[in-house]
Design a protein around this motif. Structure first.
Motif, mmCIF file in Angstrom:
data_model
loop_
_atom_site.group_PDB
_atom_site.id
_atom_site.type_symbol
_atom_site.label_atom_id
_atom_site.label_comp_id
_atom_site.label_asym_id
_atom_site.label_seq_id
_atom_site.Cartn_x
_atom_site.Cartn_y
_atom_site.Cartn_z
ATOM 1 N N ALA A 258 5.588 13.849 -19.968
ATOM 2 C CA ALA A 258 5.007 12.571 -19.530
ATOM 3 C C ALA A 258 3.764 12.808 -18.673
ATOM 4 N N THR A 259 2.836 11.896 -18.778
ATOM 5 C CA THR A 259 1.633 11.890 -17.930
ATOM 6 C C THR A 259 1.697 10.664 -17.031
ATOM 7 N N TYR A 260 1.630 10.904 -15.702
ATOM 8 C CA TYR A 260 1.746 9.819 -14.726
ATOM 9 C C TYR A 260 0.379 9.500 -14.127
ATOM 10 N N PRO A 261 -0.031 8.236 -14.197
ATOM 11 C CA PRO A 261 -1.312 7.878 -13.566
ATOM 12 C C PRO A 261 -1.212 7.963 -12.038
ATOM 13 N N ILE A 262 -2.328 8.268 -11.398
ATOM 14 C CA ILE A 262 -2.363 8.340 -9.924
ATOM 15 C C ILE A 262 -2.639 6.925 -9.419
ATOM 16 N N LEU A 263 -1.577 6.205 -9.063
ATOM 17 C CA LEU A 263 -1.696 4.792 -8.678
ATOM 18 C C LEU A 263 -1.631 4.571 -7.169
ATOM 19 N N ALA A 264 -1.430 5.629 -6.400
ATOM 20 C CA ALA A 264 -1.332 5.473 -4.946
ATOM 21 C C ALA A 264 -2.670 4.987 -4.377
ATOM 22 N N ASP A 265 -2.579 4.232 -3.282
ATOM 23 C CA ASP A 265 -3.798 3.732 -2.640
ATOM 24 C C ASP A 265 -4.538 4.837 -1.887
ATOM 25 N N ARG A 266 -3.810 5.829 -1.457
ATOM 26 C CA ARG A 266 -4.429 6.979 -0.784
ATOM 27 C C ARG A 266 -3.707 8.242 -1.272
ATOM 28 N N TRP A 267 -4.486 9.315 -1.492
ATOM 29 C CA TRP A 267 -3.918 10.611 -1.889
ATOM 30 C C TRP A 267 -4.371 11.632 -0.854
ATOM 31 N N LEU A 268 -3.429 12.201 -0.091
ATOM 32 C CA LEU A 268 -3.759 13.120 0.988
ATOM 33 C C LEU A 268 -3.102 14.471 0.728
ATOM 34 N N GLU B 154 -11.536 20.190 -0.952
ATOM 35 C CA GLU B 154 -10.951 18.944 -1.463
ATOM 36 C C GLU B 154 -9.512 18.786 -0.994
ATOM 37 N N ARG B 155 -8.781 19.900 -0.951
ATOM 38 C CA ARG B 155 -7.402 19.845 -0.470
ATOM 39 C C ARG B 155 -7.335 19.434 0.999
ATOM 40 N N ARG B 156 -8.378 19.756 1.747
ATOM 41 C CA ARG B 156 -8.416 19.408 3.177
ATOM 42 C C ARG B 156 -9.115 18.068 3.410
ATOM 43 N N ASN B 157 -9.282 17.298 2.342
ATOM 44 C CA ASN B 157 -9.842 15.945 2.441
ATOM 45 C C ASN B 157 -11.321 15.938 2.850
ATOM 46 N N TYR B 158 -12.057 16.985 2.461
ATOM 47 C CA TYR B 158 -13.502 16.981 2.600
ATOM 48 C C TYR B 158 -14.131 16.535 1.275
ATOM 49 N N ARG B 159 -15.418 16.227 1.306
ATOM 50 C CA ARG B 159 -16.150 15.877 0.076
ATOM 51 C C ARG B 159 -17.176 16.978 -0.191
ATOM 52 N N PRO B 160 -16.859 17.949 -1.042
ATOM 53 C CA PRO B 160 -17.781 19.062 -1.288
ATOM 54 C C PRO B 160 -18.766 18.748 -2.430
ATOM 55 N N LEU B 161 -20.001 19.225 -2.277
ATOM 56 C CA LEU B 161 -21.020 19.154 -3.329
ATOM 57 C C LEU B 161 -21.585 20.558 -3.521
ATOM 58 N N PRO C 150 0.839 -1.214 0.000
ATOM 59 C CA PRO C 150 0.000 0.000 0.000
ATOM 60 C C PRO C 150 0.870 1.259 0.000
ATOM 61 N N ILE C 151 0.486 2.231 -0.850
ATOM 62 C CA ILE C 151 1.225 3.492 -0.933
ATOM 63 C C ILE C 151 0.286 4.640 -0.600
ATOM 64 N N ILE C 152 0.720 5.479 0.334
ATOM 65 C CA ILE C 152 0.017 6.717 0.647
ATOM 66 C C ILE C 152 0.849 7.856 0.082
ATOM 67 N N MET C 153 0.285 8.604 -0.872
ATOM 68 C CA MET C 153 1.017 9.724 -1.468
ATOM 69 C C MET C 153 0.457 11.019 -0.911
ATOM 70 N N THR C 154 1.348 11.896 -0.485
ATOM 71 C CA THR C 154 0.949 13.205 0.030
ATOM 72 C C THR C 154 1.510 14.280 -0.882
ATOM 73 N N SER C 155 0.794 15.415 -0.923
ATOM 74 C CA SER C 155 1.258 16.499 -1.795
ATOM 75 C C SER C 155 0.613 17.800 -1.360
ATOM 76 N N ALA C 156 1.335 18.889 -1.585
ATOM 77 C CA ALA C 156 0.788 20.217 -1.317
ATOM 78 C C ALA C 156 0.036 20.761 -2.522
ATOM 79 N N ILE C 157 0.145 20.085 -3.671
ATOM 80 C CA ILE C 157 -0.551 20.556 -4.865
ATOM 81 C C ILE C 157 -1.930 19.919 -4.932
ATOM 82 N N TYR C 158 -2.833 20.635 -5.566
ATOM 83 C CA TYR C 158 -4.211 20.160 -5.663
ATOM 84 C C TYR C 158 -4.386 19.349 -6.947
ATOM 85 N N LEU C 159 -5.046 18.211 -6.845
ATOM 86 C CA LEU C 159 -5.382 17.394 -8.007
ATOM 87 C C LEU C 159 -6.890 17.420 -8.205
ATOM 88 N N SER C 160 -7.326 17.765 -9.384
ATOM 89 C CA SER C 160 -8.746 17.754 -9.690
ATOM 90 C C SER C 160 -9.221 16.314 -9.890
#
Length: 546
Positions: free
Chosen positions: A100-110, A157-164, A77-87
């Motif tokens: 190059a385009t890299y797929p987001i393969l991490a099990d968790r993105w925080l 989204e950056r703070r790991n909330y689910r906005p609608l 399992p890989i947890i990837m963290t980043s300060a940049i926002y991913l849509s």
């Protein structure tokens, strides 16, 4: 608990995280270069890899892709963290760096910053120590301004909330009616279709515990007061800074969780109270029915006992007349047989009297009378009645009374019955030794005689009671059996083959009578040494007679 590979260049983030995970029991390996990673993989197998997306001299996305495609490491399992926002689009199709385009393969993105405790929750879930992933709060954004919705959505989204997002009040209400309610609603005061206050009122009608933050471009204090009166959880003016807004959301979430937990506990308490009251009503009905049946049983026993006692008295009386020769002389065999009939009749009468007595006590048919009771004389009468039993077992008796022992104030007949039961028991359960009957006023009794037996309070604090005791040197009673001694029809040995016969009513009757006259009964006993039964009866208050 497990090996954690922490691949970071940012020590300000990695050091506190490594320390926290170590305290949680994990083995943490901090890695800052590709060479160090390769060396570590040769000696240690990681259970979880925490990887920063942006590394010096190393592409985190490329490293993640390499590990996920490696046959030996792809299941780690890989947890990837980043300060940049991913849509959402980037998460689905990958992120482009250079050509190059890299797929987001991490099990968790925080998104950073993130608390170490939150990362620990994700680790526990990925290692199978938690059955559910960490909860992601849902936030409704209700605002007709697209820029504000976009700003809030990106931030949340950056703070790991689910906005609608909702641009009108009605679409928000429709979503509430058709789906699971959110944790917090960010509600604009001025909406194109209906007022934000109307939306708030409708939300409160269905979901009183949802946290609501009201947003407005107006600076009117009356509006803020009105919003608070309408039970809004927080209030913020536009334009707002992101940090104060995030703080308000955090506080509102906490408040909402508390309200929901309170509502759940109240509902649970009401349900429990309902069940308790239901069972209480059933129990009360059963107890009432048992009391009615017990009353009927007692009345039946009393009536039957009286009906049986009359012919039994006749049997005993005519047998005594026959033995006295009123119908002519009898031979030895006839005298022996009639004596057996007389003894059996007297024994049956004693049992019958006990049954009638306890039945009348239970039915409340005993009339309390108060007489002057000379204790010494009553003891002599009881000993005379039991003289044959005492002589048959070759027991000795002794009496210890105060020199100036006052008379008791109770029913002479009942006190005699109590003493008879206690002395009869002492005889029954003794094969040798001495039976001692003692009496003293409560405050003049020798402390060694009664206080080791834990007497009731009035024995040591009041002088208007007599303490009587019957002591034997018999088989004794175990302390764990003390409580059942005074139950009706109960004996310590209740088997049909028990050595000592009896109905088990004597002590029950004695206790009920003593209680009726305001006294207490208690005992001390040791196996193989003997037992002492104590009881108290009141002394006549001379001031009342004057």
């Amino acid at each position: 608990m497990g090996n954690i590979f922490l691949i970071y260049n940012d020590q300000q983030f990695s050091e506190p995280l490594a320390q926290y995970l170590t305290e949680q029991g994990y083995h943490v390996f901090q890695i800052q270069s590709l060479e160090t990673l390769e060396e570590s993989l040769e000696t240690q197998f990681p259970d979880v890899i925490i990887l920063d997306a942006l590394l010096q001299k190393m592409n985190g996305f490329e490293l993640c892709q390499t590990l996920k495609e490696h046959p030996q490491y792809k299941r780690i399992p890989i947890i990837m963290t980043s300060a940049i926002y991913l849509s959402e689009k980037e998460r689905a199709h990958g992120i482009r760096f250079g050509e190059a385009t890299y797929p987001i393969l991490a099990d968790r993105w925080l998104m950073k910053p993130i608390a170490p405790a939150e990362i620990a929750k994700h680790i526990a879930y990925l290692l199978g120590k938690e059955t559910e992933p960490p909860y992601v709060p849902t936030i409704f954004i209700v605002d007709d301004e697209r820029d504000i919705r976009e700003l809030l959505r990106t931030t949340l989204e950056r703070r790991n909330y689910r906005p609608l997002e909702f641009s009108t009040g009605q679409t928000c209400l429709d979503a509430l009616a058709s789906g699971i309610p959110p944790d917090v609603i960010l509600l604009d005061y001025k909406l194109p279709d209906i007022s934000g206050m109307i939306v708030l009122n409708r939300i409160r009608e269905q979901f009183p515990d949802i946290g609501v933050v009201l947003m407005t471009a107006y600076g009117d204090e009356d509006l803020a007061i009105h919003a608070i009166e309408e039970d809004v959880d927080a209030y913020i003016r536009k334009p707002f800074l992101i940090e104060p807004m995030l703080m308000l959301i955090t506080q509102t979430l906490e408040r909402s969780n508390i309200k929901q937990e309170r509502t759940r506990l109240i509902a649970q308490l009401r349900e429990s109270n309902h069940e308790v009251m239901k069972h209480y009503a059933m129990l009360e009905h059963a107890n009432r029915r048992l009391r009615e049946l017990d009353q009927l049983k007692s009345e039946f026993l009393a009536n039957v006992g009286h009906e049986l006692r009359t012919p039994l008295n006749s049997i005993i009386g005519f047998t005594e007349l026959l033995l006295q020769g009123y119908s002519g002389p009898l031979n030895n065999n006839q005298c022996r047989q009639l004596s057996m009939v007389l003894n059996s009749g007297n024994h049956l009468l004693r049992v019958l009297n006990d049954v009638i007595e306890v039945a009348m006590l239970n039915a409340g048919q005993v009339v309390l009378t108060h007489d002057i009771v000379p204790i010494s004389a009553v003891v002599q009468e009881v000993l005379q009645e039991l003289r044959k039993k005492i002589e048959q077992k070759q027991l000795r008796t002794q009496q210890r009374f105060d020199d100036e022992l006052p008379d008791g104030y109770s029913s002479r007949e009942k006190i005699k019955l109590i003493l008879y039961n206690l002395i009869d028991n002492a005889i029954k359960f003794s094969s040798s030794g001495t039976i001692t009957i003692a009496a003293c006023t409560a405050l003049r009794c020798p402390p060694g005689d009664i206080r080791r037996a834990h007497p009731p309070e009035h024995v040591t604090t009041k002088g208007d009671y007599l303490v009587l005791s019957v002591q034997d040197e018999g088989i004794g009673i175990r302390e764990e059996n003390f409580d059942i001694l005074f139950d009706e029809f109960r004996q310590v040995d209740g088997s049909l083959t028990r050595e000592y016969n009896g109905t088990g009513l004597g002590l029950a009757i004695s206790k009920k009578l003593i209680d009726l006259y305001g006294g207490k009964i208690w005992l001390e006993s040791r196996i193989g040494v003997g037992s002492t039964f104590y009881f108290t009866i009141p002394i006549k208050d001379e001031s009342e007679s004057k």
